[in-house]
Structures are given as C-alpha cells and as structure tokens.
Design an enzyme around this catalytic site. Structure first.
Site, PDB file in Angstrom:
ATOM      1  CB  ALA A 167      58.550  37.533  26.853  1.00  0.00           C
ATOM      2  CE  LYS A 187      48.983  33.329  25.887  1.00  0.00           C
ATOM      3  NZ  LYS A 187      47.806  32.699  26.699  1.00  0.00           N
ATOM      4  NE  ARG A 240      50.700  48.367  29.736  1.00  0.00           N
ATOM      5  CZ  ARG A 240      49.190  47.950  29.342  1.00  0.00           C
ATOM      6  NH1 ARG A 240      49.265  47.409  27.982  1.00  0.00           N
ATOM      7  NH2 ARG A 240      48.331  47.289  30.309  1.00  0.00           N
ATOM      8  CG  ASN A 250      42.813  44.252  23.859  1.00  0.00           C
ATOM      9  OD1 ASN A 250      43.915  44.248  22.531  1.00  0.00           O
ATOM     10  ND2 ASN A 250      43.266  45.440  24.684  1.00  0.00           N
ATOM     11  CE1 TYR A 255      49.869  37.453  28.296  1.00  0.00           C
ATOM     12  CE2 TYR A 255      49.526  38.686  27.207  1.00  0.00           C
ATOM     13  CZ  TYR A 255      48.614  37.762  27.604  1.00  0.00           C
ATOM     14  OH  TYR A 255      47.748  36.905  26.922  1.00  0.00           O
ATOM     15  CB  ALA A 295      47.719  32.969  30.773  1.00  0.00           C
ATOM     16  CB  THR A 340      47.656  37.033  22.751  1.00  0.00           C
ATOM     17  OG1 THR A 340      47.483  38.406  22.871  1.00  0.00           O
ATOM     18  CG2 THR A 340      49.539  36.553  23.683  1.00  0.00           C
ATOM     19  CG  ASP A 341      46.331  41.011  19.205  1.00  0.00           C
ATOM     20  OD1 ASP A 341      46.327  40.795  20.235  1.00  0.00           O
ATOM     21  OD2 ASP A 341      45.307  41.347  19.025  1.00  0.00           O
ATOM     22  CD  GLU A 342      49.348  42.144  24.195  1.00  0.00           C
ATOM     23  OE1 GLU A 342      50.742  42.098  25.466  1.00  0.00           O
ATOM     24  OE2 GLU A 342      48.642  42.342  24.860  1.00  0.00           O
TER      25      GLU A 342
HETATM   26  P1  NAD Z   1      42.063  35.808  32.774  1.00  0.00           P
HETATM   27  O1  NAD Z   1      43.006  36.867  33.650  1.00  0.00           O
HETATM   28  O2  NAD Z   1      40.858  36.894  33.503  1.00  0.00           O
HETATM   29  O3  NAD Z   1      41.807  34.785  33.884  1.00  0.00           O
HETATM   30  C1  NAD Z   1      42.903  33.072  33.839  1.00  0.00           C
HETATM   31  C2  NAD Z   1      42.721  31.809  34.939  1.00  0.00           C
HETATM   32  O4  NAD Z   1      43.150  31.921  34.986  1.00  0.00           O
HETATM   33  C3  NAD Z   1      41.579  32.606  35.951  1.00  0.00           C
HETATM   34  O5  NAD Z   1      40.660  31.716  36.575  1.00  0.00           O
HETATM   35  C4  NAD Z   1      43.085  31.800  37.000  1.00  0.00           C
HETATM   36  O6  NAD Z   1      42.795  31.666  38.027  1.00  0.00           O
HETATM   37  C5  NAD Z   1      43.617  30.569  35.946  1.00  0.00           C
HETATM   38  N1  NAD Z   1      44.581  30.504  36.256  1.00  0.00           N
HETATM   39  C6  NAD Z   1      46.244  31.453  35.860  1.00  0.00           C
HETATM   40  N2  NAD Z   1      47.258  31.328  36.774  1.00  0.00           N
HETATM   41  C7  NAD Z   1      46.330  29.313  37.203  1.00  0.00           C
HETATM   42  C8  NAD Z   1      47.984  28.246  37.441  1.00  0.00           C
HETATM   43  N3  NAD Z   1      48.630  28.057  37.453  1.00  0.00           N
HETATM   44  N4  NAD Z   1      47.090  27.309  37.332  1.00  0.00           N
HETATM   45  C9  NAD Z   1      45.564  26.961  36.943  1.00  0.00           C
HETATM   46  N5  NAD Z   1      44.587  28.165  36.797  1.00  0.00           N
HETATM   47  C10 NAD Z   1      45.239  29.075  36.199  1.00  0.00           C
HETATM   48  O7  NAD Z   1      42.466  35.580  32.171  1.00  0.00           O
HETATM   49  P2  NAD Z   1      41.547  36.026  30.713  1.00  0.00           P
HETATM   50  O8  NAD Z   1      42.010  37.059  29.699  1.00  0.00           O
HETATM   51  O9  NAD Z   1      40.352  35.399  30.553  1.00  0.00           O
HETATM   52  O10 NAD Z   1      42.780  35.000  29.014  1.00  0.00           O
HETATM   53  C11 NAD Z   1      42.378  34.084  29.139  1.00  0.00           C
HETATM   54  C12 NAD Z   1      43.616  33.445  27.785  1.00  0.00           C
HETATM   55  O11 NAD Z   1      42.975  33.845  26.886  1.00  0.00           O
HETATM   56  C13 NAD Z   1      44.455  33.526  27.748  1.00  0.00           C
HETATM   57  O12 NAD Z   1      45.799  32.441  28.310  1.00  0.00           O
HETATM   58  C14 NAD Z   1      45.321  34.759  27.333  1.00  0.00           C
HETATM   59  O13 NAD Z   1      46.415  34.578  27.473  1.00  0.00           O
HETATM   60  C15 NAD Z   1      43.927  34.631  26.043  1.00  0.00           C
HETATM   61  N6  NAD Z   1      43.986  35.787  25.941  1.00  0.00           N
HETATM   62  C16 NAD Z   1      43.295  37.010  26.585  1.00  0.00           C
HETATM   63  C17 NAD Z   1      42.943  37.938  25.797  1.00  0.00           C
HETATM   64  C18 NAD Z   1      42.448  39.312  26.817  1.00  0.00           C
HETATM   65  O14 NAD Z   1      41.836  39.881  25.716  1.00  0.00           O
HETATM   66  N7  NAD Z   1      41.989  39.063  28.087  1.00  0.00           N
HETATM   67  C19 NAD Z   1      43.103  37.470  24.694  1.00  0.00           C
HETATM   68  C20 NAD Z   1      43.759  36.829  23.612  1.00  0.00           C
HETATM   69  C21 NAD Z   1      44.342  35.782  24.755  1.00  0.00           C
HETATM   70  O1  DAU Z   2      45.902  42.049  22.442  1.00  0.00           O
HETATM   71  C1  DAU Z   2      45.487  40.692  23.759  1.00  0.00           C
HETATM   72  C2  DAU Z   2      45.828  41.233  24.320  1.00  0.00           C
HETATM   73  O2  DAU Z   2      44.820  42.024  25.548  1.00  0.00           O
HETATM   74  C3  DAU Z   2      45.621  39.726  25.804  1.00  0.00           C
HETATM   75  O3  DAU Z   2      46.361  38.611  25.538  1.00  0.00           O
HETATM   76  C4  DAU Z   2      45.998  40.790  27.059  1.00  0.00           C
HETATM   77  O4  DAU Z   2      45.710  39.473  28.321  1.00  0.00           O
HETATM   78  C5  DAU Z   2      45.090  41.513  27.907  1.00  0.00           C
HETATM   79  O5  DAU Z   2      45.209  41.833  28.691  1.00  0.00           O
HETATM   80  C6  DAU Z   2      44.872  42.347  26.291  1.00  0.00           C
HETATM   81  O6  DAU Z   2      46.423  43.591  26.971  1.00  0.00           O
HETATM   82  P1  DAU Z   2      46.164  45.112  26.682  1.00  0.00           P
HETATM   83  O7  DAU Z   2      47.386  45.270  27.583  1.00  0.00           O
HETATM   84  O8  DAU Z   2      45.698  45.381  24.953  1.00  0.00           O
HETATM   85  O9  DAU Z   2      44.871  45.292  27.264  1.00  0.00           O
HETATM   86  P2  DAU Z   2      44.895  46.756  28.896  1.00  0.00           P
HETATM   87  O10 DAU Z   2      43.355  46.161  28.794  1.00  0.00           O
HETATM   88  O11 DAU Z   2      45.675  46.400  29.817  1.00  0.00           O
HETATM   89  O12 DAU Z   2      45.045  48.230  28.071  1.00  0.00           O
HETATM   90  C7  DAU Z   2      44.455  48.252  26.698  1.00  0.00           C
HETATM   91  C8  DAU Z   2      44.750  49.512  25.956  1.00  0.00           C
HETATM   92  O13 DAU Z   2      44.560  50.567  26.908  1.00  0.00           O
HETATM   93  C9  DAU Z   2      46.120  49.507  26.175  1.00  0.00           C
HETATM   94  O14 DAU Z   2      46.510  50.501  25.181  1.00  0.00           O
HETATM   95  C10 DAU Z   2      46.723  50.479  27.780  1.00  0.00           C
HETATM   96  C11 DAU Z   2      45.687  51.293  27.585  1.00  0.00           C
HETATM   97  N1  DAU Z   2      45.069  51.596  29.229  1.00  0.00           N
HETATM   98  C12 DAU Z   2      45.416  50.263  29.719  1.00  0.00           C
HETATM   99  C13 DAU Z   2      44.725  50.610  31.117  1.00  0.00           C
HETATM  100  C14 DAU Z   2      44.162  49.306  32.544  1.00  0.00           C
HETATM  101  C15 DAU Z   2      45.019  52.492  29.508  1.00  0.00           C
HETATM  102  O15 DAU Z   2      45.764  53.071  29.288  1.00  0.00           O
HETATM  103  N2  DAU Z   2      45.146  52.939  30.954  1.00  0.00           N
HETATM  104  C16 DAU Z   2      44.871  51.522  31.358  1.00  0.00           C
HETATM  105  O16 DAU Z   2      44.562  52.323  33.117  1.00  0.00           O
END
Ligand code: NAD
Ligand code: DAU
Length: 365
Positions: A170, A172, A299, A197, A168, A89, A143-145
């Site tokens: 929307a 998901k 944001r 997160n 994002y 994603a 995701t919980d979002e």
């Molecule tokens: P990430 O951005 O670190 O990794 C995404 C991976 O997907 C990358 O390796 C990228 O190269 C690959 N990718 C992107 N577009 C692609 C495409 N079109 N075809 C094939 N591969 C592609 O993401 P993450 O944080 O590891 O999240 C993984 C999944 O978990 C996502 O679906 C995200 O929505 C979900 N998620 C993330 C979090 C979080 O906190 N990071 C929390 C809940 C759910």
């Molecule tokens: O809740 C799950 C989600 O958590 C995942 O689905 C997303 O892929 C993942 O990116 C994450 O989303 P958030 O928007 O919560 O994560 P982020 O790390 O971008 O931001 C966490 C919080 O910190 C948010 O309230 C925004 C704030 N923030 C973020 C950044 C990057 C700042 O204040 N400063 C920053 O520079």
C-alpha cells in the site's frame, strides 16, 4: 567540483540490495556521469556492498534521510542533479506488518520529499513536453506487489488495476500515485518500473532466499509460511539493474514498465532446489537440508501469487533476463558461502532479536 560531468544522477538507497548493484553498474559503465548515492544506512543499508567502487572519481556518498526535506532540497540546490533514480525504501513485507508507520514515513513521505525537491529545482529548466530532448528525469523504482494477488492463471501487465494488500505494497502503491500526480500536475518527467522478486548477492537475510541460505549453513530450521504453495516470479538482481539502465536511457517519460523473469516458482519447490544446491556445495548427504523445512503460521494477508508480463520492456526496449534461475541461484549460493564476513556482519547487532520476534513463536504455534 573540478571535472564537468555529462549528467549528475542522484541514486537513493544505493547502499541496499538492488541499489548497490545499480550504483556499481552506473559508476563503472558511465565514467562521464557523476553518481551521488544518498542513503540513510538503515539495517538494510551497508557500505560494504560498494567497497570496490567507493573511491571511483565519479562516485559520492552521503548518509542522509530522504524524509529530511531540508537536506534533500539543499542537496538539489548544491548539486543541480539532472536525474533521480529512487530506490530508497523500507522493503520487507513482514516488517511492514509489524510497523506500518515506518513504511508510510519512508516510502510515501520520503518519495514526496524527493518529488518536491526535484519539482522546485527543475522549475523553468525542463525541455518542452511537446518535442525537445528530455533533459531531466525522476525514475521511481516500484514493485509488482502494487497489483495485488493473482489466482492460478494470469499475469500483471502495466494496465492491471492497483490492488495493494499489505502495508508495504500500500505504501509503494501510494508512492507510485504521487509520482504520477507530480507528472500530471507539475509536468515533472517521470518513469515508474514495477519489478518482481529479486535475488542475488547483497540481499539482506530476512528475505526468503538469503535467510534460508544462512539457516541451512547454520543447521537452523527453515520457516515455510502456510502451505508453502505461494508463488513468486524471480529475477536475478543484476538483470534488474540492467533493466533499470535500459529504462533510464531509452524509456519514455510518463510510461510504466513491468520487469520480470517469466520465472514462476512455488516457494516449496524453490526451497527444495535451494536445499539440493546447498547439500552439494556444503558436501552434505543429499536430503540433509530438506530435513530443516518447518511449516509455520502463515504471514497475515499473504498474497498467493505474483507473475509479471514483461512483454512491453522486451518489445519496446529490447531487454530480457540473461541469467537462468538455476544458474543465478547457484551464483547466489556461491557468493554467500564466499562472503561469510558479510553475513556475519549483517547478522550481528539486533538481527538475533529480530529473528526471534519474527519466527520463533510462530514455529511453536
Ligand atoms: P533494501 O531494503 O535492501 O534497501 C533499501 C535501502 O534504502 C537501504 O540501503 C536503506 O538504508 C535505504 N533507506 C531506507 N530508508 C531510507 C531513508 N529514509 N532515507 C534514505 N535511505 C533509506 O531494498 P531493496 O530490496 O534493494 O529494494 C530497493 C527498491 O526496489 C525498493 O524501493 C523496493 O520497494 C523495490 N523493489 C524491490 C524488490 C525486491 O525483490 N527486493 C522488487 C521490486 C522492487
Ligand atoms: O515482488 C516484489 C517484492 O518481493 C518486493 O517488492 C519486496 O521488497 C521483496 O521483499 C519481495 O517480497 P516478498 O514478500 O515476495 O519476499 P519474501 O522474500 O519476504 O518472501 C518470498 C515468499 O516466501 C513469500 O511468499 C513469503 C515466503 N516466506 C518468506 C520468508 C522470509 C517464507 O515462506 N518464509 C520466510 O521465512
């Protein structure tokens, strides 16, 4: 392929943050499974994340785009996968605000392209829905979002109505709806999990925790959005990988599982804890890193609070987080400080341009 594997599993996005931990866990814990990692290697995908297992006999990697319907369908035909764990994603909210179309492409169309390939390939091969052992599974990682934003109290449960509020979330939410539509219309066996997160090793330094670790290391400002009182529920990434393993093996098709840490932090409190740990680790005087905190323009559409009720997975499947936040954060900091090459590698190329575009002007506003 010489060896007969018990199951062939397609994992998408396995070179990314969470995907790399899931791939490692499955490759090492289940030598009887073939793990096939399909990843486009966008800026967020990095094969260094899987260096230690890249030659394992039960692991294959293919660089490819999940939106390429022909490639995906050919891969299903060739490999005859038994299951999909779909993580690929676009995952960063700020990038989705800059460029929503890319999120619609990968997160919605890419998911539908996979669902379609699974539906076509598994036609006539599914065990009966009424009884019979489940032999195929499409497991979608969400995701919980998708549930929107909470006030001061309350938790997201599996029945909370969807209310996504960023491009994002929307995208998901839409992909979750397609997964359910395929289950209902074509009887594709599916499971969805919605997690809070994550944090830990291999996290790209555009997200809060790794960005701030990198900035503290380089004495750069720490850009805190708005009043800093936004709240997130944090889970160590390996606990998420274990939850995915548990759901994959014990979850019921057609069900949704929420995954979270019961670990809520206001951003500013988390940032102060991180600053304290970084001061200690870098041998700096206490209070040094906090001086880097810089409040910047918020944001757009920033969700105020997320908090997950993970009672269902804990009661029904016996999963619970194993790492406390303080322990996980310290491990994470240690990992980033020990892996300077990884950080240098991922922050080379276009990273500086991205950073300037996302932050520098907001610091001056
Ligand atoms: P990430 O951005 O670190 O990794 C995404 C991976 O997907 C990358 O390796 C990228 O190269 C690959 N990718 C992107 N577009 C692609 C495409 N079109 N075809 C094939 N591969 C592609 O993401 P993450 O944080 O590891 O999240 C993984 C999944 O978990 C996502 O679906 C995200 O929505 C979900 N998620 C993330 C979090 C979080 O906190 N990071 C929390 C809940 C759910
Ligand atoms: O809740 C799950 C989600 O958590 C995942 O689905 C997303 O892929 C993942 O990116 C994450 O989303 P958030 O928007 O919560 O994560 P982020 O790390 O971008 O931001 C966490 C919080 O910190 C948010 O309230 C925004 C704030 N923030 C973020 C950044 C990057 C700042 O204040 N400063 C920053 O520079």
């Amino acid at each position: 392929m010489s060896k007969a594997f018990e199951k062939k599993i397609l994992i998408t996005g396995g070179a990314g943050f969470i995907g790399s931990h899931v791939v490692r866990l499955f490759v090492t814990k289940y030598p009887q499974y073939l793990i096939y990692n399909l990843d486009k290697l966008t800026y967020a995908g990095n094969l260094e994340n899987l260096k230690d297992i890249e030659t394992a006999p039960n692991y294959r990697f293919e660089k490819g785009d999940i939106c390429d319907a022909e490639l995906v369908s050919e891969l299903f035909h060739q490999m005859q996968f038994d299951a999909v764990i779909h993580l690929a994603a676009e995952s960063h909210v700020d990038r989705s605000i800059e460029n929503p179309l890319e999120f619609i492409q990968t997160n919605i169309l890419g998911t539908v392209s996979l669902l379609n390939a699974a539906k076509e390939n598994w036609k006539g091969k599914l065990a009966g829905r009424q009884g019979g052992e489940q032999n195929k599974l499409f497991y979608h990682i969400s995701t919980d979002e998708v549930y929107g934003s909470l006030g001061e109290t309350g938790l997201f449960t599996e029945t909370t109505p969807y209310d996504p509020r960023s491009p994002y979330s929307a995208s998901k939410a839409s992909s979750d709806h397609f997964v359910r539509a395929y289950e209902n219309t074509y009887h594709l066996p599916t499971i969805i999990s919605n997690c809070s997160n994550n944090y830990g090793p291999n996290h790209f330094p555009e997200k809060l925790i790794p960005l701030f670790i990198n900035n503290i290391k380089h004495n750069k400002p720490l850009p805190v959005y708005g009043d800093g009182k936004y709240t997130r529920d944090w889970l160590y990434v390996i606990d998420h990988a274990v939850a995915i393993d548990t759901i994959f093996h014990q979850g019921k098709p057609g069900e949704t599982y929420n995954i979270g840490g019961f670990n809520e932090w206001k951003n500013i409190d988390l940032i102060k804890l991180l600053c304290t740990i970084m001061d200690e680790k870098l041998g700096r005087e206490k209070g040094t890193s906090e001086k880097l905190i810089t409040y910047i323009t918020d944001r757009p559409g920033h969700d105020r609070r997320y908090a997950i009720d993970s009672t269902k997975i804990s009661k029904e499947l016996g999963w619970k987080p194993s790492v406390t936040f303080e322990e996980g954060l310290e491990r994470t900091v240690d990992w980033y400080l020990a892996n300077e090459e990884w950080l240098d590698h991922v922050t080379s190329g276009n990273y500086q341009k991205y950073y300037e575009k996302m932050y520098l002007h907001r610091m001056k506003e």
